[in-house]
Design a protein around this motif. Structure first.
Motif, mmCIF file in Angstrom:
data_model
loop_
_atom_site.group_PDB
_atom_site.id
_atom_site.type_symbol
_atom_site.label_atom_id
_atom_site.label_comp_id
_atom_site.label_asym_id
_atom_site.label_seq_id
_atom_site.Cartn_x
_atom_site.Cartn_y
_atom_site.Cartn_z
ATOM 1 N N GLU A 35 1.036 -3.702 29.058
ATOM 2 C CA GLU A 35 1.682 -2.560 28.426
ATOM 3 C C GLU A 35 0.748 -1.835 27.465
ATOM 4 O O GLU A 35 1.051 -0.730 27.006
ATOM 5 C CB GLU A 35 2.965 -2.999 27.700
ATOM 6 C CG GLU A 35 2.745 -3.725 26.371
ATOM 7 C CD GLU A 35 2.580 -5.215 26.499
ATOM 8 O OE1 GLU A 35 2.034 -5.674 27.520
ATOM 9 O OE2 GLU A 35 3.003 -5.939 25.565
ATOM 10 N N TRP A 162 0.487 -16.170 30.132
ATOM 11 C CA TRP A 162 1.091 -15.469 29.001
ATOM 12 C C TRP A 162 0.631 -16.108 27.686
ATOM 13 O O TRP A 162 0.196 -17.268 27.666
ATOM 14 C CB TRP A 162 2.613 -15.528 29.095
ATOM 15 C CG TRP A 162 3.195 -14.681 30.184
ATOM 16 C CD1 TRP A 162 2.621 -14.385 31.398
ATOM 17 C CD2 TRP A 162 4.459 -14.031 30.179
ATOM 18 N NE1 TRP A 162 3.467 -13.590 32.132
ATOM 19 C CE2 TRP A 162 4.601 -13.355 31.412
ATOM 20 C CE3 TRP A 162 5.488 -13.951 29.251
ATOM 21 C CZ2 TRP A 162 5.723 -12.611 31.736
ATOM 22 C CZ3 TRP A 162 6.621 -13.217 29.568
ATOM 23 C CH2 TRP A 162 6.740 -12.554 30.797
ATOM 24 N N ASP A 274 7.114 -18.937 26.628
ATOM 25 C CA ASP A 274 7.367 -17.533 26.974
ATOM 26 C C ASP A 274 8.450 -17.384 28.040
ATOM 27 O O ASP A 274 8.264 -16.725 29.061
ATOM 28 C CB ASP A 274 6.075 -16.861 27.459
ATOM 29 C CG ASP A 274 5.405 -16.053 26.349
ATOM 30 O OD1 ASP A 274 6.131 -15.533 25.485
ATOM 31 O OD2 ASP A 274 4.178 -15.939 26.351
ATOM 32 N N TYR A 277 11.904 -13.840 27.149
ATOM 33 C CA TYR A 277 11.733 -12.375 27.152
ATOM 34 C C TYR A 277 12.824 -11.681 27.956
ATOM 35 O O TYR A 277 13.198 -10.544 27.679
ATOM 36 C CB TYR A 277 10.359 -12.020 27.726
ATOM 37 C CG TYR A 277 10.231 -12.325 29.192
ATOM 38 C CD1 TYR A 277 10.458 -11.344 30.151
ATOM 39 C CD2 TYR A 277 9.919 -13.609 29.630
ATOM 40 C CE1 TYR A 277 10.370 -11.629 31.500
ATOM 41 C CE2 TYR A 277 9.828 -13.893 30.971
ATOM 42 C CZ TYR A 277 10.048 -12.907 31.904
ATOM 43 O OH TYR A 277 9.973 -13.208 33.243
ATOM 44 N N LYS A 306 6.911 -15.808 21.852
ATOM 45 C CA LYS A 306 6.360 -14.544 21.377
ATOM 46 C C LYS A 306 7.496 -13.534 21.336
ATOM 47 O O LYS A 306 8.104 -13.219 22.370
ATOM 48 C CB LYS A 306 5.252 -14.035 22.307
ATOM 49 C CG LYS A 306 4.719 -12.662 21.903
ATOM 50 C CD LYS A 306 3.664 -12.144 22.870
ATOM 51 C CE LYS A 306 3.268 -10.717 22.520
ATOM 52 N NZ LYS A 306 2.228 -10.166 23.437
ATOM 53 N N ARG A 308 9.303 -10.295 21.546
ATOM 54 C CA ARG A 308 9.061 -8.993 22.166
ATOM 55 C C ARG A 308 10.158 -7.993 21.790
ATOM 56 O O ARG A 308 9.920 -6.800 21.735
ATOM 57 C CB ARG A 308 8.959 -9.146 23.684
ATOM 58 C CG ARG A 308 7.834 -10.087 24.087
ATOM 59 C CD ARG A 308 7.790 -10.318 25.588
ATOM 60 N NE ARG A 308 6.910 -11.444 25.913
ATOM 61 C CZ ARG A 308 5.594 -11.356 26.048
ATOM 62 N NH1 ARG A 308 5.000 -10.188 25.900
ATOM 63 N NH2 ARG A 308 4.872 -12.421 26.338
ATOM 64 N N HIS A 309 11.377 -8.502 21.564
ATOM 65 C CA HIS A 309 12.460 -7.629 21.109
ATOM 66 C C HIS A 309 13.514 -8.491 20.410
ATOM 67 O O HIS A 309 13.627 -9.703 20.654
ATOM 68 C CB HIS A 309 13.084 -6.838 22.267
ATOM 69 C CG HIS A 309 13.285 -7.639 23.521
ATOM 70 N ND1 HIS A 309 14.341 -8.493 23.684
ATOM 71 C CD2 HIS A 309 12.546 -7.708 24.654
ATOM 72 C CE1 HIS A 309 14.262 -9.060 24.883
ATOM 73 N NE2 HIS A 309 13.185 -8.613 25.483
ATOM 74 N N GLU A 312 16.130 -11.253 21.820
ATOM 75 C CA GLU A 312 15.776 -12.626 22.194
ATOM 76 C C GLU A 312 16.361 -13.650 21.220
ATOM 77 O O GLU A 312 16.422 -14.834 21.527
ATOM 78 C CB GLU A 312 14.259 -12.779 22.248
ATOM 79 C CG GLU A 312 13.593 -12.013 23.371
ATOM 80 C CD GLU A 312 12.079 -12.148 23.328
ATOM 81 O OE1 GLU A 312 11.567 -13.220 23.696
ATOM 82 O OE2 GLU A 312 11.414 -11.178 22.914
ATOM 83 N N ASP A 337 -2.065 -11.766 18.704
ATOM 84 C CA ASP A 337 -0.686 -12.048 19.102
ATOM 85 C C ASP A 337 -0.078 -13.061 18.146
ATOM 86 O O ASP A 337 -0.735 -14.035 17.767
ATOM 87 C CB ASP A 337 -0.629 -12.639 20.515
ATOM 88 C CG ASP A 337 -0.670 -11.582 21.596
ATOM 89 O OD1 ASP A 337 -0.039 -10.532 21.401
ATOM 90 O OD2 ASP A 337 -1.334 -11.801 22.623
#
Length: 346
Positions: A35, A162, A274, A277, A306, A308-309, A312, A337
């Protein structure tokens, strides 16, 4: 964390009457989900070597990645002789800030690292020959310990490496004194020579393969949807050892009842890297963890997460409703990260 990827795999171009060979590839440097592209300056060393024990250097290039680039073309030219081996491999790596040594992956939030890329072997002498759509990562774990992990160059994210898996790998590689801090409840667990480990959503199988490489007496089972079977099997073969019978892969769909091989086994440690997500799959993931905790009440869950939004967070809420809670955590600022490592359980 940024990854060098082959957008167009290395391909040979030659003329029937000429011994001048050209090999071309197109690369990018991007984040785990592609991304965002690397927005810094990087000097890259690209090599074309024979796929032989001597790794004879056929050609090399120095290329420069600059802010704003989305891809970079690399072309090698060399003169073949009658003794030139047919199979070759392309490697592209950053001359600085390489991310290949898992023991030094810990870094400040603003320091980015770049993971090197190796192609599959291909016929460098045959016009039109090209590498397969895979990229190999060679990850140094400790003195004498390295894993070779293949991931796909295509867009299917289930078959990529990831940051969660890399953070877990780095943590295992730096025991007993990780720079991020120690999850003390794992210490005695990881000293158990008969440890039984299950990895959920294994993808390429990175975390489970690394743990088995560092602790070869453990029994490790990698699981994910059937779409990952090819890539996980390829990685098990690449890292085959005398203890390979104690690491295996089984397809596992969280939306289906636990298969007999899983329901009839007790586990000491569950690895989850991960996997939160996709919020649509969270209820199924929590359901599987709930069932596994019932079958193995003392099991420890190691989660690499991790963010991401914000949605989660529902994973922790739903897990809490099942009595599965956070016990310990460390924050892993890894080459730009942030990955949170959690020890969870009942």
């Amino acid at each position: 964390m940024h990854f060098i990827r082959f957008l167009k795999v290395p391909t040979t171009t030659s003329k029937p009457t000429s011994n001048i060979i050209t090999v071309s590839t197109l690369i990018t440097i991007s984040t785990d989900l592609s991304e965002a592209f690397y927005n810094g300056n990087a000097t890259l060393r690209a090599t074309l070597r024979t796929d032989t024990a001597s790794r004879q250097l056929l050609a090399f290039k120095t290329a420069t990645w600059t802010p704003g680039l989305r891809n970079l073309s690399i072309q090698f030219t060399f003169t073949a002789s009658k003794d030139t081996p047919s199979n070759g491999i392309v490697c592209v790596s950053a001359t600085e800030n390489r991310a290949d040594d898992m023991r030094t992956l810990f870094a400040g939030p603003s320091e980015s690292r770049i993971l090197s890329a190796w192609s599959t072997p291909f016929d460098v002498l045959q016009n039109g020959s090209k590498a397969e759509a895979f990229v190999e990562r060679k990850l140094q774990l400790s003195a004498g310990n390295m894993v070779r992990i293949w991931e796909e160059t295509r867009e299917d994210i289930a078959r990529h490496i990831w940051p969660g898996g890399l953070a877990m790998t780095s943590y295992f590689s730096t025991l007993p004194t990780p720079a991020t801090g120690t999850l003390s409840s794992l210490n005695s667990l990881l000293s158990n020579p008969s440890l039984r480990v299950l990895e959920l959503g294994a993808g390429c199988g990175l975390a489970g393969i690394v743990l088995h490489t560092l602790l070869p007496s453990t029994t490790v089972t990698l699981t994910d949807l059937p779409i990952t079977t090819e890539i996980t099997s390829k990685n098990l073969t690449s890292n085959s050892t005398d203890n390979n019978s104690s690491i295996s892969y089984h397809p596992l769909d969280w939306a289906s009842p636990l298969p007999e091989w899983c329901a009839s086994t007790t586990y000491d440690l569950i690895l989850v890297a991960d996997c939160t997500y996709n919020t649509a799959s969270i209820p199924y993931l929590v359901g599987v963890l709930d069932e596994l905790c019932k079958l193995s009440p003392e099991v420890v869950i190691l989660l690499a997460h991790k963010v991401r939004h914000n949605s989660e967070e529902m994973f922790f809420e739903m897990a809490g409703e099942k009595g599965i809670s956070k016990k310990e955590s460390v924050v892993f600022e890894m080459a730009g990260d942030r990955v949170d490592l959690y020890v969870m359980g009942r």
